[in-house]
Design a protein around this motif. Structure first.
Motif, PDB file in Angstrom:
ATOM      1  N   GLU A 166       0.836  -1.214   0.000  1.00 17.28           N
ATOM      2  CA  GLU A 166       0.000   0.000   0.000  1.00 17.28           C
ATOM      3  C   GLU A 166       0.863   1.254   0.000  1.00 17.28           C
ATOM      4  N   GLN A 167       1.927   1.262   0.803  1.00 21.75           N
ATOM      5  CA  GLN A 167       2.829   2.416   0.849  1.00 21.75           C
ATOM      6  C   GLN A 167       3.491   2.627  -0.508  1.00 21.75           C
ATOM      7  N   PHE A 168       3.923   1.551  -1.122  1.00 26.17           N
ATOM      8  CA  PHE A 168       4.559   1.633  -2.435  1.00 26.17           C
ATOM      9  C   PHE A 168       3.579   2.186  -3.465  1.00 26.17           C
ATOM     10  N   LEU A 169       2.399   1.647  -3.512  1.00 24.52           N
ATOM     11  CA  LEU A 169       1.418   2.101  -4.504  1.00 24.52           C
ATOM     12  C   LEU A 169       0.994   3.537  -4.249  1.00 24.52           C
ATOM     13  N   GLY A 170       0.877   3.913  -2.992  1.00 23.78           N
ATOM     14  CA  GLY A 170       0.526   5.292  -2.662  1.00 23.78           C
ATOM     15  C   GLY A 170       1.616   6.257  -3.072  1.00 23.78           C
ATOM     16  N   GLY A 171       2.865   5.836  -2.925  1.00 23.54           N
ATOM     17  CA  GLY A 171       3.980   6.686  -3.300  1.00 23.54           C
ATOM     18  C   GLY A 171       4.240   6.700  -4.791  1.00 23.54           C
ATOM     19  N   ARG A 172       3.853   5.627  -5.475  1.00 24.12           N
ATOM     20  CA  ARG A 172       4.128   5.521  -6.914  1.00 24.12           C
ATOM     21  C   ARG A 172       3.101   6.317  -7.699  1.00 24.12           C
ATOM     22  N   LEU A 219      -2.657  -4.269  -4.333  1.00 22.32           N
ATOM     23  CA  LEU A 219      -2.000  -4.590  -5.597  1.00 22.32           C
ATOM     24  C   LEU A 219      -3.012  -5.073  -6.623  1.00 22.32           C
ATOM     25  N   GLY A 220      -3.915  -5.932  -6.210  1.00 21.55           N
ATOM     26  CA  GLY A 220      -4.944  -6.419  -7.118  1.00 21.55           C
ATOM     27  C   GLY A 220      -5.802  -5.297  -7.670  1.00 21.55           C
ATOM     28  N   GLN A 221      -6.164  -4.346  -6.821  1.00 29.87           N
ATOM     29  CA  GLN A 221      -6.987  -3.220  -7.277  1.00 29.87           C
ATOM     30  C   GLN A 221      -6.236  -2.348  -8.277  1.00 29.87           C
ATOM     31  N   ARG A 222      -4.947  -2.112  -8.029  1.00 28.89           N
ATOM     32  CA  ARG A 222      -4.157  -1.310  -8.970  1.00 28.89           C
ATOM     33  C   ARG A 222      -4.051  -2.004 -10.325  1.00 28.89           C
ATOM     34  N   LEU A 223      -3.758  -3.288 -10.330  1.00 26.02           N
ATOM     35  CA  LEU A 223      -3.655  -4.017 -11.587  1.00 26.02           C
ATOM     36  C   LEU A 223      -5.003  -4.086 -12.295  1.00 26.02           C
TER      37      LEU A 223
END
Length: 193
Positions: free
Chosen positions: A71-77, A137-141
């Protein structure tokens, strides 16, 4: 094993994050085996009963650490930013998975802790049997390939493929370079129309 409590207030959510941060720091420094739940509670500044209220076991805690790092990675990316019309969704899927893998492998002890926890947790029929497409991750993909036929199944295949390659890179069964190339190939094969 009982189900974990979910935070219901901002204060409880902040306490949960303190616990995740403490577990992450200790796992990165000491590895899974040497991290004790009492140490996590002390580091987070919470009572041991509070720790167990949110995380009923050490493997459950480190699975939550994994999800928190994702979540932190996706929020920062790019967070949940919508996909632009000119973006190449397959390339975005591949680069998201490659970058996430690099981030997680940046600390081998912590990566090992979350991987070992996942094996322990899944093998023991504890509460974390959930639909991976609903996770961060699933939601982002899914947002990246939502217009594809069978998008949910494709996302599931992508996440399972990513996890297998992550573990193979972590255990040095394959090189990081080979794993990244395989992730890009998997994205092309699975996410493309």
């Amino acid at each position: 094993m009982r189900s974990p409590a979910a935070p219901t207030s901002a204060r409880q959510a902040a306490r949960r994050v303190r616990i995740l941060r403490a577990a992450s720091d200790l796992g990165a420094r000491d590895g899974l085996v040497d991290v004790q739940m009492h140490d996590v509670a002390r580091e987070a500044g919470v009572a041991i009963a509070t720790l167990y209220r949110y995380f009923p076991s050490k493997p459950f805690l480190f699975l939550a650490v994994l999800e928190w790092h994702i979540e932190q990675f996706l929020g920062g990316r790019d967070g949940g930013a919508p996909v632009t019309a000119d973006a190449d969704p397959v390339a975005e899927v591949a680069e998201t998975l490659v970058a996430l893998t690099g981030r997680l492998l940046g600390n081998r002890l912590l990566a090992s802790a979350v991987a070992l926890s996942s094996f322990t947790e899944y093998a023991s029929a504890v509460p974390s049997r959930i639909d991976i497409v609903e996770r961060a991750l699933g939601q982002r993909l899914l947002r990246l390939i939502e217009d594809r036929a069978d998008a949910r199944s494709r996302v599931r295949l992508l996440v399972y493929t990513w996890w297998g390659l992550f573990v193979a890179m972590l255990t040095e069964e394959i090189s990081t370079e080979r794993g990244e190339a395989d992730l890009r190939l998997a994205a092309r094969l699975i996410a493309a129309v």
